[in-house]
Design an enzyme around this catalytic site. Structure first.
Site, PDB file in Angstrom:
ATOM      1  N   GLY B  13      -4.157   4.564   1.759  1.00 27.63           N
ATOM      2  CA  GLY B  13      -2.705   4.613   1.887  1.00 27.63           C
ATOM      3  C   GLY B  13      -2.160   3.351   1.275  1.00 27.63           C
ATOM      4  N   CYS B  14      -0.837   3.256   1.099  1.00 26.49           N
ATOM      5  CA  CYS B  14      -0.342   2.122   0.347  1.00 26.49           C
ATOM      6  C   CYS B  14       1.147   1.907   0.494  1.00 26.49           C
ATOM      7  CB  CYS B  14      -0.605   2.324  -1.146  1.00 26.49           C
ATOM      8  SG  CYS B  14      -2.315   2.528  -1.536  1.00 26.49           S
ATOM      9  N   ALA B  15       1.574   0.752  -0.035  1.00 31.14           N
ATOM     10  CA  ALA B  15       2.996   0.466  -0.240  1.00 31.14           C
ATOM     11  C   ALA B  15       3.198   0.216  -1.720  1.00 31.14           C
ATOM     12  CB  ALA B  15       3.389  -0.769   0.544  1.00 31.14           C
ATOM     13  N   ARG B  43       2.042  -1.743   5.665  1.00 35.50           N
ATOM     14  CA  ARG B  43       1.530  -0.622   4.880  1.00 35.50           C
ATOM     15  C   ARG B  43       0.273  -1.016   4.095  1.00 35.50           C
ATOM     16  NH1 ARG B  43       5.374   3.691   4.411  1.00 35.50           N
ATOM     17  NH2 ARG B  43       3.996   4.577   2.835  1.00 35.50           N
TER      18      ARG B  43
END
Lengths: 501, 364
Positions: B13-15, B43
């Site tokens: 997952g990420c920002a 995040r």
């Protein structure tokens, strides 16, 4: 009279208390197993004629009947099993080649059952097909490798001839002659309702079925039965049958007693004459000859129809497929060795060819390695038994699948594997009018449509679970598969990891 | 034993965040984007952060800027020997960094400004495809020279990435010393701990750079298709395969970014049926021809390219992404806080629809 060494395979169990002597079983059995004894007012059976087709069991109004495998055994022998011995007795009696119908019943490894499908958890949301769009539309045929635009950015390219299907499942080739007119009608109507295709097989196309042309694949096989210009132009695609999974390297033989008036007209051969399809096409002794036939057919249809080349899955199938992809074919159909047949020599059916799972994995990877995967679509068949098999096939790299046996089961077939006798009690693999009319094509079509749309729902559920909302993102997506109980070599051929990896 | 990125596929997952000045002026300092991504600290999980800046090398604008990680001296020597044969080196140096308490195990990080040298024969025969040559060089070094990894290879742009939280990575690379017309940033939340710097994002090839939040479910279908066209997916990451898809469609197929969006986040068939006939025909041909380049599963990406940015969500909008504008500056981010944090008086904040590309080109 010579002694018959073979004890009947089945026993007919009739519960006398339930039997009302309505004689339905007697009327239903084309094999004449059941009879009524007037003197003693009871039903009798000659189990030696029974093929365990289950017609009488299904139609007995009081459920008084069941068929059981006999428990009469020869002396136990792990090497010489009963079936092997009986086949020797049979050949010693007749001097003939053993014949069988439908796919091999032998216990070969089934790789669909050794492959497991993935699903999303946490990092990626599953998608609910009841709430979100879920697409199963597929296009079969050559894809463009480069789009051309004019100076204003308007597209000049056109989609090449392709078949558009609402779902990646088609009905595989079964000829009119090997199956009945009503079976063909059922398939044609179901294909039309589903937005997919059925396949005429090598027996030509009955005049009454031309109206289903948009959902028909017309086949050209080595006997060229029923092939003429209107026939070629009647369908959505043309399939050249080079081989069949149940009998690679073998032609076909429809006995003269099945060639009645209508079949004769459709096949364009005289009534009562055996229809023999040679093992090879006698104008195709090599790959360059195949190219000529492909382009002859394209010429005859103004380059408007995709051409399918159907082959049996044999050892060097990947190299053969590569050759076909370079010969102008638009679609390659590969039929695995568990595929069905109306009649095949038993030894061939049970020993020649390879499982479709391995053939598919090898062909898809080879075409990608050679950078020509885009030039052809791959359709596979040969014992697709459920929607899960379809999902696995597409994730391995197939564009679509053919189902034959599963479709016949939907029509009532119980896999008694005696199609070659022509006395199919379910009205499927027979030309006897009294039997054919037992299969109502409207009901048959409905059952086929039910089956395939149920599978399509299941495919959508499985895709949604993987977080995939269009079938093209599943195609060749081998990361979605894991092997279970496979050797390292098998995993290598499939290009998948083992479960837990 | 834990496997390194590329030996195993690691979902994350990420920002993501992006800023661009529509006028094309290199007015945006690197510290701005560092601040923006820092607001989305939760995040990321400290296992990867990175940035891409465009317009940051005005003095070497005509040279390809190679940013390279080396595990050891021998990898550097071998790489420099290889580059020496086919490139003129205009400048080479270590990339300036500062010691940072939370950035550890740094490799040697070098930067080369280079011009490719072609043979007389190649020039005579007019068969020079400079970009193809650069791509082949990058693939060769990353595949065959052990311990060397080129992670940035465009002109007048550069990628800076490391294992760590993105704000720490920004400080480590002294990004306040660079000004650009656009920036993108990435904070990573992988579900495994490879701890390899090359696995951080952005992922870049030529002047394309991608930051991506999501986990695409179509990965292997996309990978096995794109590998037919001489790409090698060595990292097994979504970002890598998306970058190659965009390079293929833009550079090799000559499609513009609007059309690319319609291929990788294609409209549903039922939407296509409702379109005007000519448009429906066009999109049907795209979907038909590039069926295996459809990307499914959640993603939000910001693509950086020479002269612009494109933001795109998957067609179901399974990942958050917002856009905001203020004067000439356009802001893109996974969460609105990353925009409001650096531009409190932002105007026109909106969430683009799934599959709707937001393309900003400078000077337009």
């Amino acid at each position: 009279m010579a002694i018959n060494f073979i004890h009947p395979e089945f026993e007919i169990i009739r519960e006398e208390k339930r039997c009302i002597k309505c004689r339905a079983c007697e009327r239903q059995c084309a094999n004449e197993v059941h009879s009524y004894d007037q003197e003693f007012d009871c039903m009798e059976s000659d189990e030696s004629k029974c093929v365990d087709c289950q017609r009488c069991v299904s139609l007995c109004p009081t459920r008084a009947l069941k068929i059981r495998k006999t428990d009469n055994r020869y002396r136990e022998n792990a090497n010489w099993q009963q079936q092997a011995m009986e086949e020797i007795f049979r050949q010693a009696d007749t001097g003939g080649v053993l014949l069988s119908s439908m796919g091999t019943p032998k216990d070969y490894p089934n790789y669909w059952d050794k492959i497991l499908i993935n699903a999303s958890q946490v990092t990626n949301p599953p998608i609910d097909p009841l709430r979100e769009p879920m697409e199963t539309k597929v296009f079969l045929g050559k894809k463009l490798n480069k789009l051309e635009f004019d100076e204003n950015g308007e597209l000049l390219s056109e989609i090449p001839p392709q078949i558009e299907l609402e779902m990646p499942i088609m009905f595989s080739a079964m000829s009119y002659g090997s199956i009945s007119e009503n079976a063909h009608k059922s398939l044609a109507r179901a294909a039309t309702e589903l937005g997919t295709c059925y396949n005429t097989g090598e027996g030509g196309l009955n005049q009454d079925l031309y109206k289903y042309g948009a959902n028909t694949i017309v086949q050209v096989a080595s006997g060229r039965f029923g092939v003429h210009k209107d026939y070629l132009n009647a369908g959505a695609a043309i399939e050249i049958k080079m081989g069949q999974g149940a009998k690679p390297g073998i032609g076909g033989h429809l006995p003269g007693r099945k060639i009645l008036e209508k079949v004769s007209r459709t096949r364009m051969i005289p009534v009562g004459v055996d229809a023999i399809s040679p093992a090879p096409h006698h104008d195709i002794y090599s790959i360059e000859d195949l190219r000529q036939l492909i382009f002859s057919l394209k010429e005859a249809t103004n380059y408007e129809k995709p051409v399918i080349v159907k082959i049996a899955a044999v050892h060097n199938v990947a190299a053969i497929a590569s050759g076909i992809a370079r010969s102008g074919a638009d679609i390659i159909a590969i039929d695995g060795f568990r595929g069905g047949t109306g009649a095949a020599p038993t030894r061939i059916r049970d020993n020649v060819g390879i499982p479709i799972e391995l053939a598919l994995a090898a062909v898809d990877q080879r075409l990608r390695d050679e950078k020509i995967r885009n030039d052809v679509s791959i359709v596979i068949g040969g014992s697709i038994r459920s929607s899960a098999d379809v999902v696995k096939a597409i994730a391995l790299g197939a564009d679509a699948v053919y189902i034959g046996t599963a479709a016949l089961l939907a029509l009532g077939c119980h896999l008694c594997r005696t199609c070659h006798t022509g006395k199919c009690n379910w009205g499927i693999a027979t030309q006897r009018e009294d039997l054919v009319k037992r299969l109502n094509p409207d009901i048959g079509a409905k059952r086929l449509a039910n089956l395939v749309s149920a599978w399509n729902h299941e495919i959508m559920e499985m895709m949604g679970g993987m977080g995939i909302n269009s079938i093209e993102a599943l195609k060749g997506n081998r990361l979605m598969l894991r092997g279970i109980g496979m050797s390292a070599k098998e995993l290598e051929i499939f290009g998948i990891s083992h479960a837990g990896e | 034993m834990l496997k390194k990125e590329g030996e195993i596929r690691i979902p994350s997952g990420c920002a993501i965040s992006g800023i661009i000045n529509r006028s094309g002026q290199c007015s945006i300092n690197g510290s701005e984007i560092v601040k923006s991504i820092s607001y989305m600290h939760d995040r990321s999980n400290g296992l990867g952060g990175g940035f891409a800046g465009y317009g940051i090398y005005p003095e070497y604008a005509d040279q390809y800027a190679f940013h390279v990680f080396y595990d050891d001296m021998s990898a550097r020597e071998e790489t420099e020997r290889y580059l020496d044969r086919t490139f003129e080196m205009v400048n080479l140096s270590r990339i300036p960094t500062r010691k940072h308490p939370r950035i550890k195990n740094e490799p040697q990080i070098w930067r080369y400004f280079v011009n490719p040298i072609f043979t007389v024969l190649q020039e005579d025969q007019d068969e020079i495809d400079e970009k193809k040559f650069i791509v082949e060089t990058v693939f060769y070094i990353n595949t065959y020279i052990k311990g060397a990894y080129i992670f940035s290879s465009g002109k007048n742009m550069g990628v800076f990435k490391a294992v760590g939280f993105p704000e720490d990575v920004g400080e480590f690379y002294r990004l306040e010393e660079y000004d650009g017309y656009s920036w993108t940033a990435h904070g990573r939340y992988p579900t495994n701990t490879p701890g390899w710097w090359g696995g951080a994002h952005p992922f870049a090839l030529l002047d394309y750079s991608i930051v991506h939040n999501g986990e695409i479910s179509s990965y292997d279908a996309n990978r096995r298709f794109i590998e037919m066209f001489d790409y090698k997916c060595t990292l097994q990451t979504d970002t890598e395969v998306i970058t190659y898809i965009i390079d293929y469609l833009n550079r090799k197929q000559g499609l513009n970014f609007e059309d690319i969006a319609k291929i990788i986040a294609a409209p549903f068939w039922e939407e296509i049926e409702r379109l005007p006939e000519a448009e429906a025909k066009r999109i049907k041909l795209f979907r038909n021809t590039f069926a295996s380049l459809l990307i499914t599963g959640p993603f939000s990406i910001i693509l950086g390219f020479d002269g612009g940015l494109m933001a795109l969500n998957d067609r179901l909008k399974l990942r958050s992404m917002v856009v905001g504008e203020k004067d000439n500056i356009v802001y893109l981010a996974s969460e609105e806080c990353a925009i409001r944090g650096i531009c409190p008086d932002i105007e026109n904040v909106w969430a683009p629809q799934g599959g709707e590309p937001i393309i900003i080109r400078v000077g337009k």
